[in-house]
Design a protein around this motif. Sequence first.
Motif, short mmCIF file in Angstrom:
data_model
loop_
_atom_site.label_atom_id
_atom_site.label_comp_id
_atom_site.label_asym_id
_atom_site.label_seq_id
_atom_site.Cartn_x
_atom_site.Cartn_y
_atom_site.Cartn_z
N VAL A 271 -58.23 -84.33 9.13
CA VAL A 271 -59.51 -84.43 8.43
C VAL A 271 -59.85 -83.08 7.81
O VAL A 271 -59.72 -82.05 8.46
CB VAL A 271 -60.63 -84.84 9.41
CG1 VAL A 271 -61.96 -84.92 8.70
CG2 VAL A 271 -60.29 -86.18 10.05
N ILE A 272 -60.26 -83.10 6.56
CA ILE A 272 -60.68 -81.85 5.91
C ILE A 272 -62.06 -82.01 5.28
O ILE A 272 -62.49 -83.13 4.98
CB ILE A 272 -59.69 -81.40 4.81
CG1 ILE A 272 -59.61 -82.45 3.69
CG2 ILE A 272 -58.32 -81.14 5.39
CD1 ILE A 272 -58.95 -81.93 2.43
N GLU A 273 -62.74 -80.89 5.12
CA GLU A 273 -64.07 -80.91 4.49
C GLU A 273 -64.09 -80.08 3.22
O GLU A 273 -65.08 -80.06 2.50
CB GLU A 273 -65.12 -80.38 5.48
CG GLU A 273 -65.25 -81.29 6.71
CD GLU A 273 -66.34 -80.85 7.67
OE1 GLU A 273 -67.09 -79.90 7.36
OE2 GLU A 273 -66.45 -81.48 8.73
N ASP A 274 -62.98 -79.36 2.98
CA ASP A 274 -62.90 -78.44 1.84
C ASP A 274 -61.55 -78.66 1.16
O ASP A 274 -60.52 -78.69 1.85
CB ASP A 274 -63.02 -77.00 2.41
CG ASP A 274 -62.93 -75.94 1.32
OD1 ASP A 274 -62.47 -76.26 0.20
OD2 ASP A 274 -63.30 -74.79 1.61
N PRO A 275 -61.52 -78.82 -0.17
CA PRO A 275 -60.25 -79.10 -0.87
C PRO A 275 -59.17 -78.06 -0.59
O PRO A 275 -57.99 -78.38 -0.54
CB PRO A 275 -60.64 -79.08 -2.35
CG PRO A 275 -62.11 -79.20 -2.40
CD PRO A 275 -62.65 -78.75 -1.09
N ALA A 276 -59.57 -76.81 -0.38
CA ALA A 276 -58.59 -75.74 -0.16
C ALA A 276 -57.78 -75.97 1.12
O ALA A 276 -56.65 -75.52 1.23
CB ALA A 276 -59.30 -74.39 -0.10
N GLN A 277 -58.38 -76.70 2.07
CA GLN A 277 -57.69 -76.93 3.35
C GLN A 277 -56.45 -77.80 3.18
O GLN A 277 -55.56 -77.77 4.00
CB GLN A 277 -58.63 -77.62 4.34
CG GLN A 277 -59.75 -76.74 4.87
CD GLN A 277 -60.74 -77.57 5.69
OE1 GLN A 277 -61.49 -78.36 5.13
NE2 GLN A 277 -60.73 -77.40 6.99
#
Lengths: 377, 288
Positions: free
Chosen positions: A24-30
């Motif tokens: 799960v990510i909350e930031d596109p950079a992740q």
Amino acid sequence: MKLHEFQAKEMFAAYGIPTQKGLVIEDPAQVTRLSLKYPVVLKAQVLVGGRGKAGGIKLAATPDEARVRAAAILGMDIKGERVRRLLVAEAVDIGAEYYLAFIIDRTARRLTAIASAAGGIDIEEVARTSPEKITRQTVHPFVGFHAYHARKLGRSLGLTGTLLSDFGAVAGALSKLCIAEDAELAEINPLAVVGGRLLAVDAKVIIDDNAVFRHPALPPNEELTELERLARGAGLAYVELDGDIAVIGNGAGLVMSTLDVVAHFGGHPANFLDVGGGASTENMRQALAIVVRKPGVRALFINIFGGITRCDDIARGIVATPPPVGMVVRLVGTNEVEGRKILEAAGISAYRDPQEAAQAVVVLAASPSGQVGRVRK
Amino acid sequence: MSVLISAKTRVLIQGITGYQGEFHAARMREFGTQIVAGVTPGKGGTDARGVPVFETIAEAVAATGATAACLFVPARAAKDAALEAIEERLDPVVIITEGIPVHDSVQIVAWAGQTGVRVIGPNCPGLTSPGQCKIGIMPNPLFTEGPVGVISRSGTLTYEIVAALTQHGIGQSTALGLGGDPVVGMSFTDGLRLFEDDPQTKAVILIGEIGGSAEEDAAQFIRAHMTKPVVGYIAGRTAPVGKRMGHAGAVISGTAGTAASKIAALEAAGVKVATLPADVVRLVREVL
């Protein structure tokens, strides 16, 4: 309380139900930092249905593409819900798709397994158009769901060999999850054949709100608006609608009926709050504070039929928390005389007839001065 | 006559020493109900305003001849209390408690089905037969004896409609509150069957609400078996899809459970359905 897909899949994993590898990510950079095999699928984590059609599910062949896609989906608005998280999972080649769920069947009054070979599509649609493609198995609470039940269901889907035994394991685990976690629904759609084995490609779990007390480790309920959460914390049932008349009543049926009567006379309820049976002065104060906080409220309607709830307790709450908008009160039942006295001392007169009161509040909300002063009978 | 309870019913209150149990036991006695025993684990041997309190239902029944149970115990202890009442064959078992987990209700209802005990609720106001007996929390002064049976999924809406009946001089045989949870014991169909067989009842009011298909099932029963007239009212015509409207059972899911579907089913079965609660009395007058 509905869980997000990623939360439901974490629960699946704990019960041994196979799912794709994902994070799960909350930031596109992740996205580029994840050690996943490409292509990947990016799935918006929202609680509303229909995210695929709304553009909330995309494939990406490379990390760069994944970052661009993630940036597009994160922050997107899907049916009023902002996408705050993405589930990024390794894309899989899907063969046949099945449907499997356990649900509380209100008519059978039992936990019931539902299975279909027509997976991957809206099951309600299947139920309407081709009910013969759906198999059901009710679960007796004192007998439980056993391997033979799962075999029966699996055979009804035409499964054999490894897939049949996989299906037995998944169905058994899902039934255990449902009972142990107090789920009113646990659904896998699709339960797909991937590399000759069964895999839960999507996951939906709804926990019974009444049983949340038994599961302190559950994540916070994200389905509720801020005011709904505040109300629930105070033990009050509050639901947001989209009109301009705030409604407080006691008892769910009476409040629902109040909304209907207001609408019948041309009004638009903004929300409703059920102070419940035996509401105290303090409950009423909290209720008043919550309903008028909804933006756009132009008038308030309080409809009380005192049973266990006592009219004087309600009146004390009203007097202690004068609302910032015009108000119409209908007050009858237990300790009515005392309640009316308290209101009258504060310059508020209450209706006895619910329909007259509903008509008055509709007029009040429509009047330009609806935001100021109080209406008198 | 009345259904399910009568002047002979001997009621045991589970949770009689709690705030709600004590208050409502007193109101039931004022109504004329025989309250013969209470059960509160840990408080056996004491008394609650003159009612003897026992540790177990078995002891209470042996000492007092209790025949029916009314539960005011908190939700987390309600399953144990209800299963005990059913095991000791108290009948009916009336569960007032709100907020019982649905998997617990499934067990309670299954055990009741196996033993033949009638469970009313959970999350219900109970039942009242004017002049005979009241079990539950309906306000005493609303009622007067008469020919109309009332069955409802909603407490306060029942009070509203019963009060209007009484005000217009129309009495009730029994008012039966089934409860607002998704899984409850007695259904509309069970209640309709009792009223159909009750000589005092001349007409029945069915008060439904959104969620589930209990009203649609009732419509099928009415069409096939009811000779007495039925008047209906359905709350939640304007409710949005997917929101839990106060009652745990009042949720429209997809296209199922809407007020429109219920009204259509009832009207097709010959039921006159009121648009506003205030219209119910007029419709009852027409059929009496």
